[in-house]
Design an enzyme around this catalytic site. Structure first.
Site, PDB file in Angstrom:
ATOM      1  N   LEU A 151       0.863  -1.199   0.000  1.00 40.80           N
ATOM      2  CA  LEU A 151       0.000   0.000   0.000  1.00 40.80           C
ATOM      3  C   LEU A 151       0.893   1.241   0.000  1.00 40.80           C
ATOM      4  O   LEU A 151       0.873   2.054   0.916  1.00 40.80           O
ATOM      5  CB  LEU A 151      -0.930  -0.019   1.219  1.00 40.80           C
ATOM      6  CG  LEU A 151      -2.141   0.908   1.154  1.00 40.80           C
ATOM      7  CD1 LEU A 151      -3.097   0.505   0.036  1.00 40.80           C
ATOM      8  CD2 LEU A 151      -2.894   0.929   2.491  1.00 40.80           C
ATOM      9  N   ARG A 153       2.738   4.247  -2.872  1.00 45.11           N
ATOM     10  CA  ARG A 153       2.197   5.331  -3.704  1.00 45.11           C
ATOM     11  C   ARG A 153       1.116   4.809  -4.649  1.00 45.11           C
ATOM     12  O   ARG A 153       0.024   5.378  -4.743  1.00 45.11           O
ATOM     13  CB  ARG A 153       3.336   5.962  -4.526  1.00 45.11           C
ATOM     14  CG  ARG A 153       4.318   6.767  -3.692  1.00 45.11           C
ATOM     15  CD  ARG A 153       5.523   7.166  -4.502  1.00 45.11           C
ATOM     16  NE  ARG A 153       6.325   6.012  -4.867  1.00 45.11           N
ATOM     17  CZ  ARG A 153       7.622   5.862  -4.570  1.00 45.11           C
ATOM     18  NH1 ARG A 153       8.267   6.817  -3.950  1.00 45.11           N
ATOM     19  NH2 ARG A 153       8.279   4.790  -4.922  1.00 45.11           N
ATOM     20  N   ILE A 154       1.417   3.714  -5.350  1.00 40.63           N
ATOM     21  CA  ILE A 154       0.447   3.202  -6.334  1.00 40.63           C
ATOM     22  C   ILE A 154      -0.661   2.411  -5.628  1.00 40.63           C
ATOM     23  O   ILE A 154      -1.836   2.542  -5.951  1.00 40.63           O
ATOM     24  CB  ILE A 154       1.147   2.345  -7.406  1.00 40.63           C
ATOM     25  CG1 ILE A 154       2.189   3.200  -8.137  1.00 40.63           C
ATOM     26  CG2 ILE A 154       0.140   1.771  -8.397  1.00 40.63           C
ATOM     27  CD1 ILE A 154       3.117   2.420  -9.079  1.00 40.63           C
ATOM     28  N   ARG A 174       4.975  -4.383   5.301  1.00 45.48           N
ATOM     29  CA  ARG A 174       5.768  -4.768   6.477  1.00 45.48           C
ATOM     30  C   ARG A 174       5.447  -3.860   7.660  1.00 45.48           C
ATOM     31  O   ARG A 174       5.396  -4.295   8.797  1.00 45.48           O
ATOM     32  CB  ARG A 174       7.261  -4.735   6.140  1.00 45.48           C
ATOM     33  CG  ARG A 174       7.660  -5.831   5.162  1.00 45.48           C
ATOM     34  CD  ARG A 174       8.984  -5.570   4.563  1.00 45.48           C
ATOM     35  NE  ARG A 174       9.009  -4.298   3.848  1.00 45.48           N
ATOM     36  CZ  ARG A 174      10.064  -3.774   3.250  1.00 45.48           C
ATOM     37  NH1 ARG A 174      11.204  -4.429   3.286  1.00 45.48           N
ATOM     38  NH2 ARG A 174       9.999  -2.619   2.618  1.00 45.48           N
ATOM     39  N   ARG A 231       5.637  -6.665  -9.981  1.00 42.47           N
ATOM     40  CA  ARG A 231       6.700  -7.332 -10.727  1.00 42.47           C
ATOM     41  C   ARG A 231       6.349  -8.801 -10.893  1.00 42.47           C
ATOM     42  O   ARG A 231       5.840  -9.436  -9.952  1.00 42.47           O
ATOM     43  CB  ARG A 231       8.043  -7.207  -9.985  1.00 42.47           C
ATOM     44  CG  ARG A 231       8.705  -5.857 -10.133  1.00 42.47           C
ATOM     45  CD  ARG A 231       9.245  -5.621 -11.553  1.00 42.47           C
ATOM     46  NE  ARG A 231       9.847  -4.328 -11.751  1.00 42.47           N
ATOM     47  CZ  ARG A 231       9.234  -3.259 -12.279  1.00 42.47           C
ATOM     48  NH1 ARG A 231       7.967  -3.334 -12.651  1.00 42.47           N
ATOM     49  NH2 ARG A 231       9.875  -2.124 -12.450  1.00 42.47           N
ATOM     50  N   GLU A 260       9.492 -11.916 -18.510  1.00 45.84           N
ATOM     51  CA  GLU A 260       8.957 -11.156 -19.639  1.00 45.84           C
ATOM     52  C   GLU A 260      10.084 -10.636 -20.542  1.00 45.84           C
ATOM     53  O   GLU A 260      11.197 -10.389 -20.040  1.00 45.84           O
ATOM     54  CB  GLU A 260       8.073 -10.001 -19.124  1.00 45.84           C
ATOM     55  CG  GLU A 260       8.778  -9.022 -18.220  1.00 45.84           C
ATOM     56  CD  GLU A 260       7.827  -7.988 -17.638  1.00 45.84           C
ATOM     57  OE1 GLU A 260       6.813  -8.377 -17.021  1.00 45.84           O
ATOM     58  OE2 GLU A 260       8.117  -6.793 -17.813  1.00 45.84           O
ATOM     59  N   HIS A 278       2.794  -5.716 -19.964  1.00 40.70           N
ATOM     60  CA  HIS A 278       3.459  -4.694 -19.133  1.00 40.70           C
ATOM     61  C   HIS A 278       3.169  -3.274 -19.646  1.00 40.70           C
ATOM     62  O   HIS A 278       4.095  -2.540 -20.007  1.00 40.70           O
ATOM     63  CB  HIS A 278       4.976  -4.958 -19.078  1.00 40.70           C
ATOM     64  CG  HIS A 278       5.655  -4.309 -17.899  1.00 40.70           C
ATOM     65  ND1 HIS A 278       6.730  -4.866 -17.251  1.00 40.70           N
ATOM     66  CD2 HIS A 278       5.420  -3.134 -17.254  1.00 40.70           C
ATOM     67  CE1 HIS A 278       7.122  -4.081 -16.270  1.00 40.70           C
ATOM     68  NE2 HIS A 278       6.338  -2.999 -16.257  1.00 40.70           N
TER      69      HIS A 278
HETATM   70  P1  NAP Z   1       6.267   2.340  -3.100  1.00 39.40           P
HETATM   71  O1  NAP Z   1       5.570   3.643  -2.920  1.00 39.40           O
HETATM   72  O2  NAP Z   1       7.673   2.212  -2.638  1.00 39.40           O
HETATM   73  O3  NAP Z   1       5.375   1.222  -2.409  1.00 39.40           O
HETATM   74  C1  NAP Z   1       5.812  -0.077  -2.201  1.00 39.40           C
HETATM   75  C2  NAP Z   1       4.875  -0.740  -1.203  1.00 39.40           C
HETATM   76  O4  NAP Z   1       5.247  -2.104  -1.081  1.00 39.40           O
HETATM   77  C3  NAP Z   1       4.933  -0.134   0.194  1.00 39.40           C
HETATM   78  O5  NAP Z   1       3.656  -0.099   0.742  1.00 39.40           O
HETATM   79  C4  NAP Z   1       5.826  -1.110   0.964  1.00 39.40           C
HETATM   80  O6  NAP Z   1       5.468  -1.083   2.347  1.00 39.40           O
HETATM   81  C5  NAP Z   1       5.411  -2.427   0.301  1.00 39.40           C
HETATM   82  N1  NAP Z   1       6.419  -3.463   0.416  1.00 39.40           N
HETATM   83  C6  NAP Z   1       7.734  -3.413   0.092  1.00 39.40           C
HETATM   84  N2  NAP Z   1       8.339  -4.571   0.376  1.00 39.40           N
HETATM   85  C7  NAP Z   1       7.386  -5.382   0.911  1.00 39.40           C
HETATM   86  C8  NAP Z   1       7.388  -6.705   1.412  1.00 39.40           C
HETATM   87  N3  NAP Z   1       8.506  -7.433   1.454  1.00 39.40           N
HETATM   88  N4  NAP Z   1       6.231  -7.211   1.874  1.00 39.40           N
HETATM   89  C9  NAP Z   1       5.104  -6.477   1.854  1.00 39.40           C
HETATM   90  N5  NAP Z   1       5.020  -5.215   1.393  1.00 39.40           N
HETATM   91  C10 NAP Z   1       6.166  -4.680   0.926  1.00 39.40           C
HETATM   92  O7  NAP Z   1       6.302   1.909  -4.630  1.00 39.40           O
HETATM   93  P2  NAP Z   1       5.258   2.266  -5.781  1.00 39.40           P
HETATM   94  O8  NAP Z   1       5.636   3.557  -6.405  1.00 39.40           O
HETATM   95  O9  NAP Z   1       3.871   2.092  -5.250  1.00 39.40           O
HETATM   96  O10 NAP Z   1       5.608   1.104  -6.836  1.00 39.40           O
HETATM   97  C11 NAP Z   1       5.559  -0.248  -6.452  1.00 39.40           C
HETATM   98  C12 NAP Z   1       6.154  -1.158  -7.507  1.00 39.40           C
HETATM   99  O11 NAP Z   1       5.226  -1.334  -8.578  1.00 39.40           O
HETATM  100  C13 NAP Z   1       7.413  -0.663  -8.211  1.00 39.40           C
HETATM  101  O12 NAP Z   1       8.566  -0.912  -7.441  1.00 39.40           O
HETATM  102  C14 NAP Z   1       7.410  -1.422  -9.499  1.00 39.40           C
HETATM  103  O13 NAP Z   1       8.125  -2.638  -9.346  1.00 39.40           O
HETATM  104  C15 NAP Z   1       5.929  -1.739  -9.733  1.00 39.40           C
HETATM  105  N6  NAP Z   1       5.397  -0.987 -10.896  1.00 39.40           N
HETATM  106  C16 NAP Z   1       4.938  -1.672 -11.981  1.00 39.40           C
HETATM  107  C17 NAP Z   1       4.425  -0.954 -13.059  1.00 39.40           C
HETATM  108  C18 NAP Z   1       3.938  -1.640 -14.282  1.00 39.40           C
HETATM  109  O14 NAP Z   1       4.064  -1.088 -15.357  1.00 39.40           O
HETATM  110  N7  NAP Z   1       3.312  -2.797 -14.168  1.00 39.40           N
HETATM  111  C19 NAP Z   1       4.402   0.434 -13.034  1.00 39.40           C
HETATM  112  C20 NAP Z   1       4.864   1.067 -11.914  1.00 39.40           C
HETATM  113  C21 NAP Z   1       5.349   0.350 -10.839  1.00 39.40           C
HETATM  114  P3  NAP Z   1       6.525  -1.523   3.492  1.00 39.40           P
HETATM  115  O15 NAP Z   1       7.833  -0.887   3.102  1.00 39.40           O
HETATM  116  O16 NAP Z   1       5.922  -1.014   4.767  1.00 39.40           O
HETATM  117  O17 NAP Z   1       6.560  -3.014   3.447  1.00 39.40           O
HETATM  118  C1  8YV Z   2       7.569   0.737 -17.030  1.00 41.56           C
HETATM  119  C2  8YV Z   2       7.470   0.051 -14.560  1.00 41.56           C
HETATM  120  O1  8YV Z   2       6.997  -0.236 -17.847  1.00 41.56           O
HETATM  121  O2  8YV Z   2       7.851   2.119 -13.529  1.00 41.56           O
HETATM  122  C3  8YV Z   2       8.001   0.902 -13.472  1.00 41.56           C
HETATM  123  O3  8YV Z   2       8.557   0.335 -12.516  1.00 41.56           O
HETATM  124  O4  8YV Z   2       7.488  -1.134 -14.488  1.00 41.56           O
HETATM  125  C4  8YV Z   2       6.833   0.666 -15.762  1.00 41.56           C
HETATM  126  O5  8YV Z   2       6.332   1.921 -15.495  1.00 41.56           O
HETATM  127  C5  8YV Z   2       9.022   0.581 -17.143  1.00 41.56           C
HETATM  128  O6  8YV Z   2       9.763   1.119 -16.133  1.00 41.56           O
HETATM  129  C6  8YV Z   2       9.473   1.184 -18.457  1.00 41.56           C
HETATM  130  O7  8YV Z   2      10.620   0.618 -18.869  1.00 41.56           O
END
Ligand code: NAP
Ligand code: 8YV
Length: 318
Positions: A151, A153-154, A174, A231, A260, A278
Site C-alpha cells: 500500500l 504510492r500506487i 511490512r 513485478r 517477460e 506490461h
Molecule cells: P512504493 O511507494 O515504494 O510502495 C511499495 C509498497 O510495497 C509499500 O507499501 C511497501 O510497504 C510495500 N512493500 C515493500 N516490500 C514489501 C514486502 N517485502 N512485503 C510487503 N510489502 C512490501 O512503490 P510504488 O511507487 O507504489 O511502486 C511499487 C512497484 O510497482 C514498483 O517498485 C514497481 O516494481 C511496480 N510498478 C509496476 C508498473 C507496471 O508497469 N506494471 C508500473 C509502476 C510500478 P513496506 O515498506 O511497509 O513493506
Molecule cells: C515501465 C514500470 O513499464 O515504472 C516501473 O517500474 O514497471 C513501468 O512503469 C518501465 O519502467 C518502463 O521501462
C-alpha cells in the site's frame, strides 16, 4: 548550449523524449545495451552514465560515473548496492505514473472478473448473431474483499479508486500505515486467508520474489482472483498456472511476468486469465512525464548537485 564536460550514455532503447530533452543540455552518446561500461571506462573528464549495471562491472568500469537515472519507479534493474558503494547517485521516476498504473490495475481487475476482453472477442469474431450472447461471467466484482499487497504510492491510488466500487479493502505491508482505515494484516498469508481478491503492487526485492506461492494461492481460495501489476517475480508462475488449472483459485489478471517478454504458453492457453504486456504506465502522457523526470533528474544533478527523486538507498550530498 550543451555542457560539453558532461556526456550522458544512453544504452539501448529509451523513450525518445529523454534524448530530446537531454540533448539541449549535454553531449549524448547512444550505445548498444551492454557496451556502456566499456565506453564509460575509457572516457576521462566526463562523468555521466545512465544505465543498468551489474555489481562487478560497476566496480571495475566507469571510473567517471556519477549518476544512473533509471526510467521507471521500480529500480530492481539497477545494482543500487554497487552504485551506493561507489557514491553513484541513482534516481527513479516515482509518483508521475501512479494514476495510470492504478487505472490499469482496476481495469485489469474488472477485465479479469467480468471477462470483458473475451466478450469483445466474441463480438469481433461475429459469434453474437449466430451463437447468441456471450456466456455470463462466473465471477463478479460485487461483494468482493480486496487485499492490496503493497500500500505505497500506487497501492494507495488503487485503494482509493476501489472505494466507489463498494468492495471491502485490506492490505499487507511490512509496516502498518497510520493514515488509513483499511485493515492491516501482518503477513501476506494472513491477508490471503482473509480476502478473495489479491492485488500485488510491491517492488522486486529478495523478500518479495515468489512470495505469492502455493500457500498464498490456496489461502486465496476457489473464488480467488489474483491481479499482479507490480513485478512478475513476485508470483511463482508455475505454481500459479497449476492453481488456475485445478481450481485452487478462480482467475488471474497479469500485467507483469517472471521472464517477460516471454509469457508461458500454458498461461496464454488458460481461459481464466487476462494478460497485458506490461502496459500499466504505457500511455503517451504518462511516459512523457516519466521521460521528463529522467531528464530533470540529470539536469538537476549536474546543475545543483541534487537529484530530484533519488532512490532512498542512494548517497546524498551533505
Ligand atoms: P512504493 O511507494 O515504494 O510502495 C511499495 C509498497 O510495497 C509499500 O507499501 C511497501 O510497504 C510495500 N512493500 C515493500 N516490500 C514489501 C514486502 N517485502 N512485503 C510487503 N510489502 C512490501 O512503490 P510504488 O511507487 O507504489 O511502486 C511499487 C512497484 O510497482 C514498483 O517498485 C514497481 O516494481 C511496480 N510498478 C509496476 C508498473 C507496471 O508497469 N506494471 C508500473 C509502476 C510500478 P513496506 O515498506 O511497509 O513493506
Ligand atoms: C515501465 C514500470 O513499464 O515504472 C516501473 O517500474 O514497471 C513501468 O512503469 C518501465 O519502467 C518502463 O521501462
Amino acid at each position: 548550449m550543451p555542457n560539453a564536460r558532461v556526456t550522458i550514455l544512453v544504452p539501448g532503447r529509451i523513450n525518445p523524449r529523454v534524448v530530446e530533452r537531454l540533448s539541449e543540455h549535454f553531449e549524448i552518446r547512444a550505445v548498444p545495451h551492454g557496451k556502456e561500461l566499456e565506453i564509460a571506462g575509457r572516457r576521462r573528464g566526463g562523468p555521466r552514465l545512465r544505465s543498468w549495471c551489474a555489481a562487478g562491472e560497476l566496480d571495475r568500469g566507469a571510473a567517471q560515473l556519477e549518476m544512473i537515472a533509471s526510467f521507471g519507479v521500480g529500480y530492481d534493474g539497477v545494482d543500487v548496492a554497487a552504485a551506493t558503494r561507489r557514491g553513484v547517485i541513482v534516481s527513479n521516476t516515482p509518483d508521475v505514473l501512479n494514476d495510470e498504473v492504478a487505472d490499469t490495475a482496476v481495469a485489469l481487475l474488472i477485465n479479469t472478473v467480468r471477462q470483458l476482453p473475451q466478450a469483445e472477442t466474441w463480438l469481433r469474431q461475429g459469434r453474437w448473431p449466430g451463437e447468441g450472447p456471450y456466456p455470463l461471467s462466473p465471477l463478479s466484482l460485487k461483494g468482493r474483499h480486496v487485499g492490496i499487497h503493497g500500500l505505497g504510492r500506487i497501492g494507495m491510488e488503487i485503494a482509493q479508486r476501489l472505494e466507489p466500487f463498494k468492495v471491502k479493502i485490506s492490505y499487507h505491508t511490512r509496516r502498518p500505515r497510520t493514515d488509513v482505515g483499511y485493515g492491516h494484516y501482518a503477513s501476506l498469508l494472513e491477508l490471503a486467508e482473509a480476502v478473495d481478491t489479491l492485488i500485488s503492487i510491491v517492488p522486486k526485492t529478495p523478500e518479495t520474489v515468489r512470495s505469492i506461492n502455493a500457500d498464498v494461492l490456496k489461502a486465496l481460495g476457489p473464488n480467488g482472483v489474483l491481479i499482479n501489476v507490480g513485478r512478475g517475480t513476485t508470483v511463482d508462475e508455475a505454481v500459479l498456472i497449476a492453481a488456475l488449472k485445478d481450481g485452487t483459485i478462480a482467475a488471474a489478471g497479469l500485467d507483469v511476468f517472471e521472464n517477460e517478454p516471454q509469457v508461458p504458453q500454458a498461461l496464454i492457453d488458460l481461459p481464466n486469465v487476462s494478460l497485458l504486456p506490461h502496459v500499466a504506465s504505457a500511455s503517451v502522457p504518462t511516459r512523457n512525464a516519466m521521460a521528463d523526470l529522467v531528464a530533470d533528474n540529470l539536469i538537476a544533478w549536474f546543475k545543483t548537485g541534487r537529484a530530484l527523486t533519488p532512490v532512498p538507498e542512494t548517497p546524498r550530498k551533505p
